[in-house]
Design an enzyme around this catalytic site. Sequence first.
Site, PDB file in Angstrom:
ATOM      1  N   HIS A  27       0.840  -1.191   0.000  1.00 53.01           N
ATOM      2  CA  HIS A  27       0.000   0.000   0.000  1.00 53.01           C
ATOM      3  C   HIS A  27       0.879   1.247   0.000  1.00 53.01           C
ATOM      4  O   HIS A  27       1.258   1.749   1.069  1.00 53.01           O
ATOM      5  CB  HIS A  27      -0.915   0.010   1.227  1.00 53.01           C
ATOM      6  CG  HIS A  27      -1.813  -1.182   1.323  1.00 53.01           C
ATOM      7  ND1 HIS A  27      -1.351  -2.435   1.669  1.00 53.01           N
ATOM      8  CD2 HIS A  27      -3.158  -1.299   1.129  1.00 53.01           C
ATOM      9  CE1 HIS A  27      -2.376  -3.283   1.677  1.00 53.01           C
ATOM     10  NE2 HIS A  27      -3.470  -2.622   1.355  1.00 53.01           N
ATOM     11  N   PRO A 116      -6.217  -4.324  11.357  1.00 57.07           N
ATOM     12  CA  PRO A 116      -7.657  -4.067  11.479  1.00 57.07           C
ATOM     13  C   PRO A 116      -7.855  -2.585  11.814  1.00 57.07           C
ATOM     14  O   PRO A 116      -7.440  -2.123  12.875  1.00 57.07           O
ATOM     15  CB  PRO A 116      -8.077  -4.968  12.647  1.00 57.07           C
ATOM     16  CG  PRO A 116      -7.019  -6.035  12.716  1.00 57.07           C
ATOM     17  CD  PRO A 116      -5.753  -5.346  12.304  1.00 57.07           C
ATOM     18  N   ASP A 156      -8.662   7.776   7.139  1.00 59.03           N
ATOM     19  CA  ASP A 156     -10.114   7.801   7.059  1.00 59.03           C
ATOM     20  C   ASP A 156     -10.742   6.478   7.483  1.00 59.03           C
ATOM     21  O   ASP A 156     -11.777   6.460   8.153  1.00 59.03           O
ATOM     22  CB  ASP A 156     -10.544   8.141   5.625  1.00 59.03           C
ATOM     23  CG  ASP A 156     -10.101   9.540   5.212  1.00 59.03           C
ATOM     24  OD1 ASP A 156     -10.514  10.500   5.881  1.00 59.03           O
ATOM     25  OD2 ASP A 156      -9.344   9.668   4.234  1.00 59.03           O
ATOM     26  N   GLY A 157     -10.119   5.380   7.112  1.00 62.91           N
ATOM     27  CA  GLY A 157     -10.663   4.071   7.489  1.00 62.91           C
ATOM     28  C   GLY A 157     -10.691   3.887   8.996  1.00 62.91           C
ATOM     29  O   GLY A 157     -11.665   3.352   9.550  1.00 62.91           O
ATOM     30  N   HIS A 262      -3.868   3.472  -3.259  1.00 62.64           N
ATOM     31  CA  HIS A 262      -4.012   2.919  -1.910  1.00 62.64           C
ATOM     32  C   HIS A 262      -3.365   1.552  -1.752  1.00 62.64           C
ATOM     33  O   HIS A 262      -2.488   1.380  -0.913  1.00 62.64           O
ATOM     34  CB  HIS A 262      -5.491   2.816  -1.537  1.00 62.64           C
ATOM     35  CG  HIS A 262      -5.730   2.054  -0.269  1.00 62.64           C
ATOM     36  ND1 HIS A 262      -5.590   2.623   0.984  1.00 62.64           N
ATOM     37  CD2 HIS A 262      -6.061   0.747  -0.050  1.00 62.64           C
ATOM     38  CE1 HIS A 262      -5.843   1.712   1.906  1.00 62.64           C
ATOM     39  NE2 HIS A 262      -6.128   0.572   1.310  1.00 62.64           N
ATOM     40  N   ARG A 357     -18.465 -16.791  39.076  1.00 59.47           N
ATOM     41  CA  ARG A 357     -18.233 -15.349  38.926  1.00 59.47           C
ATOM     42  C   ARG A 357     -17.952 -14.709  40.296  1.00 59.47           C
ATOM     43  O   ARG A 357     -17.112 -13.816  40.410  1.00 59.47           O
ATOM     44  CB  ARG A 357     -19.412 -14.664  38.244  1.00 59.47           C
ATOM     45  CG  ARG A 357     -20.711 -14.705  39.032  1.00 59.47           C
ATOM     46  CD  ARG A 357     -21.779 -13.777  38.478  1.00 59.47           C
ATOM     47  NE  ARG A 357     -23.054 -13.960  39.158  1.00 59.47           N
ATOM     48  CZ  ARG A 357     -24.034 -13.076  39.170  1.00 59.47           C
ATOM     49  NH1 ARG A 357     -23.886 -11.932  38.532  1.00 59.47           N
ATOM     50  NH2 ARG A 357     -25.167 -13.322  39.802  1.00 59.47           N
ATOM     51  N   SER A 384     -22.302  -7.281  38.083  1.00 61.26           N
ATOM     52  CA  SER A 384     -22.648  -8.625  37.613  1.00 61.26           C
ATOM     53  C   SER A 384     -21.415  -9.486  37.377  1.00 61.26           C
ATOM     54  O   SER A 384     -21.425 -10.687  37.639  1.00 61.26           O
ATOM     55  CB  SER A 384     -23.461  -8.531  36.317  1.00 61.26           C
ATOM     56  OG  SER A 384     -24.720  -7.938  36.544  1.00 61.26           O
ATOM     57  N   GLU A 411     -17.544  -2.708  24.547  1.00 62.60           N
ATOM     58  CA  GLU A 411     -16.754  -3.945  24.645  1.00 62.60           C
ATOM     59  C   GLU A 411     -15.601  -3.997  23.650  1.00 62.60           C
ATOM     60  O   GLU A 411     -14.509  -4.474  23.975  1.00 62.60           O
ATOM     61  CB  GLU A 411     -17.658  -5.172  24.444  1.00 62.60           C
ATOM     62  CG  GLU A 411     -18.682  -5.380  25.526  1.00 62.60           C
ATOM     63  CD  GLU A 411     -20.001  -4.694  25.238  1.00 62.60           C
ATOM     64  OE1 GLU A 411     -20.986  -4.979  25.957  1.00 62.60           O
ATOM     65  OE2 GLU A 411     -20.065  -3.878  24.286  1.00 62.60           O
ATOM     66  N   PHE A 437     -21.248 -11.569  24.959  1.00 60.23           N
ATOM     67  CA  PHE A 437     -20.701 -10.386  24.319  1.00 60.23           C
ATOM     68  C   PHE A 437     -19.211 -10.515  24.022  1.00 60.23           C
ATOM     69  O   PHE A 437     -18.575  -9.540  23.598  1.00 60.23           O
ATOM     70  CB  PHE A 437     -20.982  -9.145  25.170  1.00 60.23           C
ATOM     71  CG  PHE A 437     -22.451  -8.904  25.395  1.00 60.23           C
ATOM     72  CD1 PHE A 437     -23.375  -9.170  24.389  1.00 60.23           C
ATOM     73  CD2 PHE A 437     -22.918  -8.445  26.618  1.00 60.23           C
ATOM     74  CE1 PHE A 437     -24.730  -8.970  24.586  1.00 60.23           C
ATOM     75  CE2 PHE A 437     -24.276  -8.248  26.825  1.00 60.23           C
ATOM     76  CZ  PHE A 437     -25.186  -8.508  25.810  1.00 60.23           C
ATOM     77  N   HIS A 461     -21.762 -15.320  33.163  1.00 56.95           N
ATOM     78  CA  HIS A 461     -23.065 -15.705  32.600  1.00 56.95           C
ATOM     79  C   HIS A 461     -22.825 -16.605  31.382  1.00 56.95           C
ATOM     80  O   HIS A 461     -23.118 -16.259  30.255  1.00 56.95           O
ATOM     81  CB  HIS A 461     -23.889 -14.472  32.225  1.00 56.95           C
ATOM     82  CG  HIS A 461     -24.232 -13.604  33.407  1.00 56.95           C
ATOM     83  ND1 HIS A 461     -23.269 -13.023  34.210  1.00 56.95           N
ATOM     84  CD2 HIS A 461     -25.432 -13.235  33.915  1.00 56.95           C
ATOM     85  CE1 HIS A 461     -23.869 -12.320  35.169  1.00 56.95           C
ATOM     86  NE2 HIS A 461     -25.180 -12.449  35.025  1.00 56.95           N
ATOM     87  N   HIS A 473     -28.984 -13.472  25.261  1.00 52.30           N
ATOM     88  CA  HIS A 473     -27.936 -13.341  26.276  1.00 52.30           C
ATOM     89  C   HIS A 473     -27.332 -14.695  26.673  1.00 52.30           C
ATOM     90  O   HIS A 473     -26.479 -14.746  27.562  1.00 52.30           O
ATOM     91  CB  HIS A 473     -28.483 -12.645  27.524  1.00 52.30           C
ATOM     92  CG  HIS A 473     -28.594 -11.165  27.376  1.00 52.30           C
ATOM     93  ND1 HIS A 473     -29.256 -10.567  26.329  1.00 52.30           N
ATOM     94  CD2 HIS A 473     -28.115 -10.140  28.138  1.00 52.30           C
ATOM     95  CE1 HIS A 473     -29.197  -9.249  26.458  1.00 52.30           C
ATOM     96  NE2 HIS A 473     -28.501  -8.965  27.544  1.00 52.30           N
TER      97      HIS A 473
END
Length: 661
Positions: A27, A116, A156-157, A262, A357, A384, A411, A437, A461, A473
């Site tokens: 690039h 990324p 920009d990305g 690019h 937990r 939690s 997250e 999650f 959980h 969930h």
Amino acid sequence: MNNVDQKAVNAIRVLSADAIQKANSGHPGLPLGAAPMAYELWAHHMKHNPADPNWVNRDRFILSGGHGSALLYSLLHLFGYGLTKEDLMNFRQMGSKTPGHPEYGHTIGVEATTGPLGAGMGMAVGMAMAEAHLAAVFNREGYPVVDHYTFALGGDGCMMEGISSEAFSLAGTLGLGKLIVLYDSNRISIEGSTNIAFTENVQKRMEAFGFQTLDVPDGNDLVAIGAAIEQAKLDTTRPSFITIHTEIGYGCPAKQGKASAHGEPLGVENVAAMKENLGWESQEAFYVPDDVYKHYEELAKERAASENTWNLLFEDYCKAFPEMKELWDRYHNDAIAEELWEDESYWTKEEKAQATRALSGMMINRLKDKIPALMGGSADLAPSNKTEMKGEGDFSKENYAGRNLHFGVRELAMGAIANGLALHGGVKPFVATFFVFSDYVKPMARLAALMKLPVTYVMTHDSIGVGEDGPTHEPIEQLAMLRAMPNMNVFRPADAAETEAAWYFAVTAKNAPTTLVLTRQNLPQLEGTGKGALKGGYVIEDSAKEVPDAILIASGSEVSLAVEARKVLLEKGVDVRVVSMPSMDVFEAQSDEYKEEVLPKAVRRRVAIEALSDFGWGRYVGLDGAYVTMHGFGASAPAAQLFEHFGFTVDHVVETVEKLF
């Protein structure tokens, strides 16, 4: 721009273009456009020492737009970090020190693995948080032993990706005055002009986040870039965001300002035209004049002087505050495994049924005094997740010494920030959310695994035991997903003893992250569990027979189910072995002899019991075995009803075993 500076900037452009052209891959757009800002920063404003790339008080530089790696490699070569011209010639080749995207731990001087888009921005926020925390803990009047900036460069990305907004929102809330972002605004993405998908006022967005915003109209104006960086440093209460307007592929007449600059080599003829256009004195590939190398050598010496000054300061600090030197050593000491292993106060026996937990929360508060560098928190779920460190204060704009981190409902950024904390050094981070999650956390956890960072993920959980919240969930496939990730150790403990082992493994790990998968519901304390969990899988109840009639293999909340099923089977004349498998990853790292002891090949009747997907259990169950696992997304009901509905009962386990005969 004077002549030597112009030549120094163009050297970055030429080396980057030549490396990409030789590899026929890469690039060139970002390196050509952003070369001036990178040069100005590294040459005149960033505190670093090429002779000691790991100097603890260096400024950090993260190339968030990791596709522009040729820019970073050219800088590292020219400033004398040890990358040779031959390394640049081997860009993107097998085994080279110059892979397609920068890789932490692989190339000296690379502070973070990037690629990324936006991830580097989140990691930069984590590094700035680490600096602020350590400065609050260690600095004394007249002795700013922790005093450095974190610089991130992206385009920009990076700004389009949601992770940057998550991270910058928190950075502004925290007032991280030593975070400075350089925005390479060239208004081009792979598909063309950014106007097709990105028309917001980025400056206003950053201002709303709480950043000082600065603007440099001409990306080739070194004086203006330098003035903006210095102005950014003057604002000690806000992070700073500098928009620098550039042209992608600058200097190459056929490619400048075009999307084609690019992500593809310029082409042999265009590289030649670029060199001519820039007034470069040779068409020879990878040619840099001696006077340019000499200039960079002098710059490197100037930069190195800052470490010499700091070394004297730190020496005086240690004499003046011997107790702080002792604490400094504790913060920066990873050799805690033996101390913890012998610490009886850590390995305590619990009696009553408890959720893992809750047990994890006990471990965190047990560890916080033994490991002062431990800090972490949750994505707005601390009550939690049970992650609060009692009495340690909240990390905030008003109290950077606090050890409890509040990420808000962010997250993805939380995962990147954890990486930044670990990369910075001096702190040992953990982060937490509901296990379902982990889907939001996974991209950054993957980078942690790739970088071999000992980040700990507390995921609570952990199954259909979530209950009434229902299938949105209730994690089903998430455990298999994380188990599939290379260099990620995943523990799903069955009780207190295994939770202690899991946390011990996590905080003593040096080259891999660890995920702790924990229950919401209470679990009984089992007789046969203990430090054997550190082998990933082990026998907790055995058959009286030399060759068991069958083997039950379970993890977490289902281990006690396997133990109860064994009792019923024994009454029926079936004598089985129960194996707890808190960590497949760790078990797979054991010797073949040990694995054969636990799961002898002669026993083909095997049942895997886990209230999640069966994906991945085949290696242990084999063609002749069976599964008591989930095959759908769960439902909304009290946990006890769900376990019964989906077959996680003693009767169903017994029936499943009997069908194997």
